[in-house]
Design a protein around this motif. Structure first.
Motif, PDB file in Angstrom:
ATOM      1  N   ASP A   1       2.689  -1.057  -1.198  1.00  0.00           N
ATOM      2  CA  ASP A   1       3.141  -1.985  -2.236  1.00  0.00           C
ATOM      3  C   ASP A   1       2.307  -1.744  -3.485  1.00  0.00           C
ATOM      4  OD1 ASP A   1       1.205  -4.475  -2.814  1.00  0.00           O
ATOM      5  OD2 ASP A   1       0.983  -3.855  -0.728  1.00  0.00           O
ATOM      6  N   LEU A   2       2.915  -1.985  -4.622  1.00  0.00           N
ATOM      7  CA  LEU A   2       2.318  -1.603  -5.897  1.00  0.00           C
ATOM      8  C   LEU A   2       1.032  -2.367  -6.193  1.00  0.00           C
ATOM      9  CD1 LEU A   2       5.530  -1.282  -8.117  1.00  0.00           C
ATOM     10  CD2 LEU A   2       4.301   0.511  -6.866  1.00  0.00           C
ATOM     11  N   TYR A   3       0.959  -3.641  -5.794  1.00  0.00           N
ATOM     12  CA  TYR A   3      -0.251  -4.410  -6.072  1.00  0.00           C
ATOM     13  C   TYR A   3      -1.464  -3.803  -5.350  1.00  0.00           C
ATOM     14  CZ  TYR A   3       2.385  -8.232  -8.273  1.00  0.00           C
ATOM     15  OH  TYR A   3       3.164  -8.985  -9.120  1.00  0.00           O
ATOM     16  N   SER A   4      -1.276  -3.440  -4.079  1.00  0.00           N
ATOM     17  CA  SER A   4      -2.378  -2.846  -3.321  1.00  0.00           C
ATOM     18  C   SER A   4      -2.777  -1.503  -3.918  1.00  0.00           C
ATOM     19  CB  SER A   4      -1.973  -2.663  -1.855  1.00  0.00           C
ATOM     20  OG  SER A   4      -1.736  -3.903  -1.242  1.00  0.00           O
ATOM     21  N   LEU A   5      -1.780  -0.711  -4.287  1.00  0.00           N
ATOM     22  CA  LEU A   5      -2.070   0.594  -4.864  1.00  0.00           C
ATOM     23  C   LEU A   5      -2.849   0.452  -6.169  1.00  0.00           C
ATOM     24  CD1 LEU A   5      -1.824   3.649  -4.993  1.00  0.00           C
ATOM     25  CD2 LEU A   5       0.477   3.375  -5.935  1.00  0.00           C
ATOM     26  N   LEU A   6      -2.427  -0.476  -7.024  1.00  0.00           N
ATOM     27  CA  LEU A   6      -3.118  -0.692  -8.296  1.00  0.00           C
ATOM     28  C   LEU A   6      -4.562  -1.149  -8.077  1.00  0.00           C
ATOM     29  CD1 LEU A   6      -0.177  -2.394 -10.168  1.00  0.00           C
ATOM     30  CD2 LEU A   6      -1.423  -0.423 -11.057  1.00  0.00           C
ATOM     31  N   GLY A   7      -4.767  -2.000  -7.079  1.00  0.00           N
ATOM     32  CA  GLY A   7      -6.122  -2.439  -6.775  1.00  0.00           C
ATOM     33  C   GLY A   7      -7.000  -1.287  -6.328  1.00  0.00           C
ATOM     34  N   ASN A   8      -6.445  -0.391  -5.528  1.00  0.00           N
ATOM     35  CA  ASN A   8      -7.203   0.763  -5.050  1.00  0.00           C
ATOM     36  C   ASN A   8      -7.494   1.746  -6.176  1.00  0.00           C
ATOM     37  OD1 ASN A   8      -7.299  -0.118  -2.362  1.00  0.00           O
ATOM     38  ND2 ASN A   8      -5.251   0.667  -1.970  1.00  0.00           N
ATOM     39  N   ILE A   9      -6.518   1.938  -7.058  1.00  0.00           N
ATOM     40  CA  ILE A   9      -6.736   2.826  -8.206  1.00  0.00           C
ATOM     41  C   ILE A   9      -7.824   2.251  -9.105  1.00  0.00           C
ATOM     42  CG2 ILE A   9      -5.684   3.790 -10.280  1.00  0.00           C
ATOM     43  CD1 ILE A   9      -3.010   3.806  -8.767  1.00  0.00           C
ATOM     44  N   CYS A  10      -7.823   0.929  -9.270  1.00  0.00           N
ATOM     45  CA  CYS A  10      -8.848   0.280 -10.083  1.00  0.00           C
ATOM     46  C   CYS A  10     -10.233   0.565  -9.518  1.00  0.00           C
ATOM     47  CB  CYS A  10      -8.588  -1.227 -10.138  1.00  0.00           C
ATOM     48  SG  CYS A  10      -9.802  -2.161 -11.096  1.00  0.00           S
ATOM     49  N   ARG A  11     -10.393   0.455  -8.200  1.00  0.00           N
ATOM     50  CA  ARG A  11     -11.682   0.736  -7.583  1.00  0.00           C
ATOM     51  C   ARG A  11     -12.049   2.216  -7.713  1.00  0.00           C
ATOM     52  NH1 ARG A  11      -9.772  -3.586  -4.632  1.00  0.00           N
ATOM     53  NH2 ARG A  11      -8.391  -2.355  -3.297  1.00  0.00           N
ATOM     54  N   PHE A  12     -11.046   3.075  -7.659  1.00  0.00           N
ATOM     55  CA  PHE A  12     -11.268   4.511  -7.844  1.00  0.00           C
ATOM     56  C   PHE A  12     -11.819   4.777  -9.245  1.00  0.00           C
ATOM     57  CE2 PHE A  12      -9.406   8.442  -9.602  1.00  0.00           C
ATOM     58  CZ  PHE A  12      -9.982   9.396  -8.768  1.00  0.00           C
ATOM     59  N   TYR A  13     -11.204   4.172 -10.261  1.00  0.00           N
ATOM     60  CA  TYR A  13     -11.671   4.349 -11.640  1.00  0.00           C
ATOM     61  C   TYR A  13     -13.076   3.772 -11.817  1.00  0.00           C
ATOM     62  CZ  TYR A  13      -6.977   5.698 -13.334  1.00  0.00           C
ATOM     63  OH  TYR A  13      -5.790   6.345 -13.577  1.00  0.00           O
ATOM     64  N   GLN A  14     -13.345   2.621 -11.190  1.00  0.00           N
ATOM     65  CA  GLN A  14     -14.676   2.032 -11.281  1.00  0.00           C
ATOM     66  C   GLN A  14     -15.735   2.980 -10.723  1.00  0.00           C
ATOM     67  OE1 GLN A  14     -13.399  -1.927  -9.420  1.00  0.00           O
ATOM     68  NE2 GLN A  14     -15.153  -2.551 -10.655  1.00  0.00           N
ATOM     69  N   HIS A  15     -15.424   3.599  -9.585  1.00  0.00           N
ATOM     70  CA  HIS A  15     -16.364   4.530  -8.958  1.00  0.00           C
ATOM     71  C   HIS A  15     -16.600   5.743  -9.856  1.00  0.00           C
ATOM     72  CE1 HIS A  15     -18.459   6.868  -5.990  1.00  0.00           C
ATOM     73  NE2 HIS A  15     -17.512   7.790  -5.980  1.00  0.00           N
ATOM     74  N   LYS A  16     -15.536   6.256 -10.458  1.00  0.00           N
ATOM     75  CA  LYS A  16     -15.653   7.437 -11.309  1.00  0.00           C
ATOM     76  C   LYS A  16     -16.456   7.145 -12.577  1.00  0.00           C
ATOM     77  CE  LYS A  16     -13.469  10.413  -8.797  1.00  0.00           C
ATOM     78  NZ  LYS A  16     -14.229  11.544  -8.193  1.00  0.00           N
ATOM     79  N   LEU A  17     -16.419   5.893 -13.044  1.00  0.00           N
ATOM     80  CA  LEU A  17     -17.175   5.536 -14.240  1.00  0.00           C
ATOM     81  C   LEU A  17     -18.655   5.820 -14.043  1.00  0.00           C
ATOM     82  CD1 LEU A  17     -17.568   4.166 -17.019  1.00  0.00           C
ATOM     83  CD2 LEU A  17     -17.646   1.968 -15.810  1.00  0.00           C
ATOM     84  N   HIS A  18     -19.202   5.462 -12.887  1.00  0.00           N
ATOM     85  CA  HIS A  18     -20.632   5.615 -12.644  1.00  0.00           C
ATOM     86  C   HIS A  18     -21.015   7.065 -12.367  1.00  0.00           C
ATOM     87  CE1 HIS A  18     -21.399   1.298 -12.703  1.00  0.00           C
ATOM     88  NE2 HIS A  18     -20.247   1.162 -12.072  1.00  0.00           N
ATOM     89  N   GLN A  19     -20.022   7.926 -12.236  1.00  0.00           N
ATOM     90  CA  GLN A  19     -20.295   9.350 -12.058  1.00  0.00           C
ATOM     91  C   GLN A  19     -20.171  10.120 -13.370  1.00  0.00           C
ATOM     92  OE1 GLN A  19     -17.491  10.603  -9.025  1.00  0.00           O
ATOM     93  NE2 GLN A  19     -18.880  10.003  -7.369  1.00  0.00           N
ATOM     94  N   ASN A  20     -19.806   9.427 -14.462  1.00  0.00           N
ATOM     95  CA  ASN A  20     -19.582  10.114 -15.726  1.00  0.00           C
ATOM     96  C   ASN A  20     -20.511   9.548 -16.800  1.00  0.00           C
ATOM     97  OD1 ASN A  20     -18.152  10.574 -18.459  1.00  0.00           O
ATOM     98  ND2 ASN A  20     -17.073  11.948 -17.069  1.00  0.00           N
ATOM     99  N   PRO A  21     -21.581  10.271 -17.144  1.00  0.00           N
ATOM    100  CA  PRO A  21     -22.540   9.767 -18.133  1.00  0.00           C
ATOM    101  C   PRO A  21     -21.914   9.494 -19.499  1.00  0.00           C
ATOM    102  CG  PRO A  21     -23.450  11.638 -16.915  1.00  0.00           C
ATOM    103  CD  PRO A  21     -21.998  11.556 -16.553  1.00  0.00           C
ATOM    104  N   ALA A  22     -20.949  10.323 -19.910  1.00  0.00           N
ATOM    105  CA  ALA A  22     -20.336  10.134 -21.227  1.00  0.00           C
ATOM    106  C   ALA A  22     -19.583   8.812 -21.287  1.00  0.00           C
ATOM    107  CB  ALA A  22     -19.398  11.292 -21.540  1.00  0.00           C
ATOM    108  N   ALA A  23     -18.866   8.481 -20.210  1.00  0.00           N
ATOM    109  CA  ALA A  23     -18.123   7.223 -20.175  1.00  0.00           C
ATOM    110  C   ALA A  23     -19.077   6.029 -20.167  1.00  0.00           C
ATOM    111  CB  ALA A  23     -17.208   7.184 -18.956  1.00  0.00           C
TER     112      ALA A  23
END
Length: 696
Positions: A190-212
Motif C-alpha cells: 500500500d502506498l502509505y507504507s511504501l512512502l513511510g519506508n522511502i522517507c526512512r530511506f532518505y533519512q538514512h541517506k542524509l547522514h551518509q552525505n556530508p554535502a546534504a
C-alpha cells in the motif's frame, strides 16, 4: 464508510468534550474533572461529571455515560457518520475514504527470482559491516551486523535482496526443514507504507552525505529540527529507489517517484536533492519535495499527485503545527519558512504545495482560529499572490473571520528575517500585520494615483469588485466599503501638520466605526453598552469558581476592559463628552434618539464642536461626511446591532491577547473563560445582524 478503530480512538481522544458539553450546560471545575447539571435529564443538584483526561462523561443521577461520539449521537441526535464528521472537522483528523479509495492505494508487489548462494562462497568475516533494512512490513528503521545473520553472503544480489526486504531470496540457502516458504505471487503493498519506508530511506541517506548535512547546517537547522520534520537526502543514482525497493516498482511508478524516459528506461524523479517529506493532517507521508543542493534549476521539485497526494488539500507543516498545539496560524510561501519559524518557537506556519492558496486551505485554517495571517514576499510576484489569496478567501470571510497581511521589510522572507533579526523581532512583525482594510487601502494607493478623482473612482470600482465576493449578509463588506471610502476622501497627508492630530488620527482609524456610530446615535450610551455586553454575555461572572484559588495564591482578579483600554484617550474623550452633553439635556442641546437626518447631523456636529481637543475634532469631521451620507442613503435602522458587534470585536481582541500573554494558569483560565463567554454571546448577535442586513 468503514472507519478503523484506531481512527475512532483518535477522534474520541482529541475531541474537546468539555467544550461540546458546555454549549448545553454550565460546567465548573471540580478537581481534575468538571461538574454540572446533567443535560440529559435536567436537575437542580449537579451530578454530571466530565473528565477531560479520559474524555468521558458520567451522570450519577440518570446513568448517562459515554465519550464524544456517544454524546453527539445521544444528545445532539446525530448519526454515527455525522458524529464522526463533526469530530473530524473539530480535530482535523481525516476520515478514511470509500472502498474505491482503499483499493486505489494498493499495488501488486514484484516477485523477484530467487537467488541461490553458491557453495564455494565464504561467509564474510567483516564484523563491522551493517545491513540496514527498509521493510514494508516493519514500521521501524533498524540495523544489525552481518555476523548476526546466518549464511548471508556479501554477494551484491543477496545483499540487495536483504536491503529491499526480500528475505526469501536472502535466506534461500537455508535448507533446513523449518526454513520459511513464501508465495508472493499475490502480495500487495500500500502506498502509505511504501512512502513511510522511502522517507526512512532518505533519512538514512542524509547522514551518509556530508554535502546534504552541510546544506541544512548552513540554513541553521538543528538535529532536533531535522528529526522533527524527517528531512532526508535522495542519492544521485538514477535508479536508487528501484535498487532499494525492487518489489515495489509499481508503487514507485504510481507515486511518480519513478518515471520512464522516451527511450524506455526507468529513472528516479528526485536525485541528489535534500528531501522534505510532505505529510497529511494525520502525520502520514504522502509525498516529497526535493531541493537542489546547487544552483541548478528547477530549485524545487515536488513528487507527482497520486491517490494519496492531492496538492490542493495539503498544507506543509500543518501536522507539526497541530502537534505543537499552535494557537494561531500564518500562511507562508516556502518549506524552509515553515521549518525556520517552528525552530524559533513560532508554531502555526504552513505553506501550500508550490501553488497559490485555495479556498479550502484557507477555510480549514480559519476553523482552527478566527484570524489567519498571510505572509508573502515583498516582490511583485509575492504581492500578486497576496491579492489573489484575498480574492480566493473573500467568499468564506464570514463576520468574525479575518485575514491579516504581513510583508517583511527589505524583501525578507521569514527564514532570512529570523536569521537577520531573531525570533522576538519576527513576533513583533506578526503583531503589526495589516488588517484587511489597511492592506486593501495600501494596495489601492499603490495601484492608483489617488490625487485624481478618476483614479479614486477606479479604486472604488476595484474595491466593489472584491467585496462583491463576500458572503451574503456580511456586515464586514458594508463596513469595509465605508472605511475605504472614508480613507479615499481624506486630505493629502502633506496638509496634516499638527503632530497631535496625527496621533489622534492613528488612534481613531483603528476604531473609526465605533466613533462614527456614537456620533450618529449618541443615545447608544444611555444604557452603558460596555457594561451591558459584559453582563449579558456572562463575562462578569466567569471568575466566581476561582475566588478561593485567587485568595489562596494572593492574586488579584484581572480588571475588565474600560473605554480607555478599548480606544485609548480619543474614545474616552468622545464618550465623556457625549455623556456630559446628555446630562445637560435641553439646556444646551437635545441629544436624543431621532430618525430625522437633519437632527442626526446637527447633533453630530454639536458633539464634535464640544470636544476639548481640536485634533480629534478635525479627524472626526473628515470621516463624518461620508459616513453620514452612506448611512442616510442606506436608511439603515439597526445602528445598535452594528455598534454592539464592533464593540464586541474589540473586547474579543482584548480577551484573546490577555489569554495568550497570561503566564499564571489561574489567571489564564479566567481570561479564557471570558473569551469563550463573549464568543458565545457574539455568535447570537451575528445572527441578528445578518438577518437585519438581509432585510435591507
Amino acid at each position: 464508510m468503514r472507519v478503523p478503530e484506531s481512527v475512532i480512538e483518535q477522534l474520541n481522544s482529541q475531541a474537546d468534550l468539555v467544550g461540546m458539553i458546555r454549549r448545553h450546560t454550565v460546567l465548573k471545575p471540580a478537581g481534575r474533572e468538571f461538574k454540572g447539571c446533567c443535560p440529559f435529564h435536567g436537575e437542580k443538584t449537579p451530578s454530571f461529571y466530565v473528565n477531560p483526561q479520559t474524555n468521558l462523561y458520567y451522570c450519577f443521577g440518570c446513568g448517562a455515560k459515554g465519550n464524544p461520539i456517544t454524546f453527539l449521537k445521544e444528545f445532539e441526535r446525530l448519526s454515527f457518520v455525522e458524529a464522526l464528521t463533526v469530530l473530524s472537522e473539530q480535530t482535523g483528523i481525516d476520515l478514511p475514504k470509500d472502498d474505491a479509495f482503499e483499493q486505489s492505494i494498493k499495488y501488486k508487489k514484484t516477485t523477484k527470482p530467487k537467488t541461490t548462494a553458491k557453495a564455494n562462497r565464504q561467509p564474510s568475516t567483516d564484523q563491522s559491516t551493517t545491513v540496514h533494512q527498509y521493510s514494508n512490513n516493519d514500521q521501524s528503521f533498524g540495523g544489525q551486523t552481518l555476523s548476526d545473520i546466518d549464511d548471508v553472503y556479501r554477494d551484491d544480489a543477496v545483499y540487495h535482496d536483504y536491503l529491499s526486504g526480500n528475505h526469501t531470496a536472502a535466506f534461500d540457502n537455508d535448507t533446513s526443514p523449518n526454513a520459511p516458504t513464501h508465495d508472493e505471487s499475490d502480495a500487495q503493498g500500500d502506498l502509505y507504507s511504501l512512502l513511510g519506508n522511502i522517507c526512512r530511506f532518505y533519512q538514512h541517506k542524509l547522514h551518509q552525505n556530508p554535502a546534504a548535512m552541510a546544506y541544512f547546517a548552513s540554513r541553521g537547522l538543528t538535529q532536533e529540527t531535522i528529526t522533527t520534520f524527517e528531512l532526508g537526502y535522495a542519492p544521485s543514482g538514477w535508479q536508487h529507489l528501484e535498487e532499494a525497493f525492487p518489489q515495489d516498482i509499481e508503487g514507485l511508478k504510481i507515486l511518480g517517484l519513478t518515471r520512464t524516459s522516451q527511450k524506455g528506461r526507468d529513472f528516479n524523479l528526485l536525485r541528489d536533492r535534500v528531501i522534505f517529506p510532505i505529510k497529511d493532517k494525520q502525520g502520514r507521508v504522502v509525498g516529497f519535495a526535493g531541493r537542489a543542493l546547487g544552483d541548478e534549476m528547477p530549485k524545487y521539485i515536488n513528487s507527482s499527485e497520486s491517490p494519496v497526494f492531492q496538492k490542493q488539500f495539503i498544507l506543509y507543516g500543518l501536522y507539526e503545527a497541530r502537534q505543537a498545539k499552535a494557537s494561531s496560524y500564518m500562511m507562508v510561501e516556502g518549506y524552509m519558512d515553515v521549518i525556520a519559524l517552528y525552530q524559533a518557537g513560532i508554531y502555526g506556519a504552513v505553506a501550500p504545495m508550490g501553488t497559490a492558496a485555495n479556498e479550502g486551505q484557507i477555510a480549514s485554517l480559519l476553523k482552527y482560529n478566527d484570524s489567519l495571517t498571510m505572509c508573502f514576499d515583498g516582490d511583485g510576484a509575492g504581492q500578486r499572490a497576496a491579492w489573489r489569496a484575498l480574492e480566493v478567501a473573500a467568499p468564506i470571510l464570514a463576520d468574525g473571520k479575518q485575514l491579516k497581511f504581513l510583508t517583511l521589510p527589505d524583501n525578507h522572507d521569514p527564514d532570512t528575517y529570523l536569521q537577520a533579526h531573531g525570533a522576538d523581532a519576527m513576533r513583533l512583525q506578526m503583531e503589526e500585520a495589516l488588517s484587511t482594510s489597511d492592506y486593501i487601502f495600501n494596495v489601492l494607493s499603490l495601484r492608483y494615483d489617488l490625487r485624481f478623482p478618476e483614479n479614486k473612482a477606479a479604486a472604488m470600482a476595484k474595491l466593489k469588485e472584491l467585496t462583491a465576493k463576500f458572503p451574503k449578509g456580511s456586515s464586514f463588506k458594508w463596513w469595509l466599503n465605508n472605511d475605504i471610502y472614508q480613507k479615499l476622501g481624506a486630505k493629502d497627508q502633506k496638509t496634516r501638520y499638527v503632530i497631535d492630530k496625527a496621533n489622534y488620527e492613528a488612534s481613531v482609524n483603528r476604531n473609526i466605526l465605533l466613533y462614527l456610530c456614537l456620533l450618529y446615535a449618541p443615545h447608544l450610551l444611555d444604557d452603558d453598552p460596555l457594561s451591558r455586553i459584559l453582563t449579558k454575555s456572562g463575562v462578569v461572572d466567569v471568575h466566581v469558581d476561582f475566588i478561593e484559588r485567587l485568595e489562596k495564591h494572593e492574586l488579584h482578579l484581572p480588571e475588565l476592559p474600560t473605554w480607555h483600554s478599548i480606544g485609548d484617550d480619543a474614545l474616552t474623550e468622545l464618550v465623556s463628552t457625549i455623556t456630559k452633553l446628555g446630562k445637560l439635556g435641553d439646556a444646551i442641546s437635545p441629544l436624543t434618539k431621532s430618525d430625522d437626518p437633519q437632527v442626526i447631523n446637527g447633533q453630530a456636529h454639536f458633539i464634535m464642536a464640544s470636544l476639548p481637543n481640536d485634533a480629534l475634532q478635525d479627524v472626526l469631521a473628515e470621516s463624518w461626511r461620508g459616513f453620514f451620507g452612506q448611512m442616510t442613503a442606506e436608511r439603515f435602522e439597526n445602528i445598535g446591532l452594528f455598534f454592539d458587534e464592533l464593540l464586541c470585536q474589540k473586547l474579543l481582541e482584548i480577551f484573546k491577547k490577555q489569554h495568550e500573554q497570561s503566564k499564571n494558569i489561574i489567571l489564564s483560565e479566567i481570561h479564557k473563560r471570558r473569551l469563550l463567554a463573549l464568543q458565545h454571546w457574539d455568535k447570537a448577535q451575528k445572527s441578528k445582524l445578518a438577518t437585519a442586513l438581509d432585510k435591507r
